[in-house]
Design a protein around this motif. Sequence first.
Motif, PDB file in Angstrom:
ATOM      1  N   THR A 129      42.677  28.751  46.319  1.00 12.87           N
ATOM      2  CA  THR A 129      41.730  29.806  45.905  1.00 12.87           C
ATOM      3  C   THR A 129      41.211  29.594  44.488  1.00 12.87           C
ATOM      4  OG1 THR A 129      43.590  31.210  45.198  1.00 12.87           O
ATOM      5  CG2 THR A 129      42.731  31.537  47.433  1.00 12.87           C
ATOM      6  N   TYR A 130      41.644  28.511  43.833  1.00 12.24           N
ATOM      7  CA  TYR A 130      41.174  28.264  42.470  1.00 12.24           C
ATOM      8  C   TYR A 130      39.792  27.609  42.492  1.00 12.24           C
ATOM      9  CZ  TYR A 130      40.764  26.463  37.756  1.00 12.24           C
ATOM     10  OH  TYR A 130      40.302  26.182  36.502  1.00 12.24           O
ATOM     11  N   LEU A 131      38.939  28.031  41.583  1.00 13.41           N
ATOM     12  CA  LEU A 131      37.609  27.443  41.417  1.00 13.41           C
ATOM     13  C   LEU A 131      37.484  26.939  39.989  1.00 13.41           C
ATOM     14  CD1 LEU A 131      35.421  30.176  43.204  1.00 13.41           C
ATOM     15  CD2 LEU A 131      36.248  28.020  44.164  1.00 13.41           C
ATOM     16  N   ASP A 153      45.311  37.972  43.761  1.00 11.71           N
ATOM     17  CA  ASP A 153      44.693  38.789  42.732  1.00 11.71           C
ATOM     18  C   ASP A 153      43.175  38.690  42.888  1.00 11.71           C
ATOM     19  OD1 ASP A 153      44.310  40.391  40.579  1.00 11.71           O
ATOM     20  OD2 ASP A 153      44.995  38.953  39.070  1.00 11.71           O
ATOM     21  N   ARG A 154      42.455  39.565  42.238  1.00 10.61           N
ATOM     22  CA  ARG A 154      40.995  39.512  42.322  1.00 10.61           C
ATOM     23  C   ARG A 154      40.439  38.268  41.643  1.00 10.61           C
ATOM     24  NH1 ARG A 154      38.355  44.172  43.883  1.00 10.61           N
ATOM     25  NH2 ARG A 154      36.481  43.518  42.760  1.00 10.61           N
ATOM     26  N   SER A 213      48.141  33.919  43.168  1.00  9.08           N
ATOM     27  CA  SER A 213      48.715  34.366  44.431  1.00  9.08           C
ATOM     28  C   SER A 213      50.088  34.984  44.198  1.00  9.08           C
ATOM     29  CB  SER A 213      48.847  33.193  45.406  1.00  9.08           C
ATOM     30  OG  SER A 213      49.813  32.274  44.935  1.00  9.08           O
ATOM     31  N   GLU A 214      50.501  35.809  45.142  1.00  9.90           N
ATOM     32  CA  GLU A 214      51.848  36.369  45.140  1.00  9.90           C
ATOM     33  C   GLU A 214      52.399  36.266  46.556  1.00  9.90           C
ATOM     34  OE1 GLU A 214      54.139  40.631  44.645  1.00  9.90           O
ATOM     35  OE2 GLU A 214      52.473  40.202  43.278  1.00  9.90           O
ATOM     36  N   VAL A 215      53.536  35.599  46.676  1.00  5.41           N
ATOM     37  CA  VAL A 215      54.145  35.356  47.983  1.00  5.41           C
ATOM     38  C   VAL A 215      55.491  36.056  48.048  1.00  5.41           C
ATOM     39  CG1 VAL A 215      55.142  33.592  49.488  1.00  5.41           C
ATOM     40  CG2 VAL A 215      52.953  33.172  48.354  1.00  5.41           C
TER      41      VAL A 215
END
Length: 306
Positions: A164-166, A45-46, A51-53
Amino acid sequence: MEGRISNAWRLTVNDKNFIKTALLSEIRIDGRKPFEYRKISIKFDRGDGSSEVQIGQTRVMGIVTAQLIQPYKDRPKEGTLSIFTEFSPMADPSFEPGRPGELAVELGRIIDRGLRESRAVDTESLCILAGKYVWAIRIDLHILDNGGNLVDAANIAALAALLTYLRPECSLGGEDGQEVIVHPPEIREPLPLTVHHLPIAITFGFFGNEGILLIDPTHNEEAVMGGRMTMTVNANGDICAIQKGGGEGVPQRVIMKCLQLATSKAASITKQIKDAVEAFNTERALRKIKRHPTSTGVDVRQKQNQ
């Protein structure tokens, strides 16, 4: 398991016999070889940490969030990591809303064990103020479509979301220096989580006394297989966790063969995850530049005028 039981009644005796007969000839109903994985797709996602797997017809979404909490007394300098699963009836009619079933609980435990016991995520880096404030990382896994082998798909979704998490940057302030200040992303750049390695879950299916072994079982194959085993390993071949399900016994030679196959598959899946994350990070950096297109240009013009 409830997923296997619910699917078994949908298959006729002829369907089951057809699947087993084909497997004896090393042919699977979707055309794959016994140790061939279905196509893996990883999307983001933006936003951060989503995430999508998709593996074949199986789709799982992973979402990572965080909040500040008080740490456990026996681990005052460590943050926490927890996993929650949601099995929607839209993904499979056998899934019931409300209280998690056996399959949901087991899936969460397998992924949690692979991440926690291998210490893949550096929980000490989540400490803000020892004994008072640490980050609690939460991974929500939403099953969107059940096409078989939910564990492997959910595991990849969890890892991709973690990478990808911040999390927000924090500092200490106040008169006593004990006040935690959480800075918005506009003020200070958010920080990625420290992930030491990627524990990849690889699931095998076993079929009766025929000695049939395969990887990445589909929903229909799960309905007729006698047992399964999930090996969680990293690209270096380190064993992070092993989960055996079903009544079928597994000889030692078969376990060693599974370990060898799992290590090979883990290396290729690790590369695919890292490539997808790198592409997303590049796209995210470009979006940030577009939001602030004149920030660098102003400095350059000022220097030229001087």
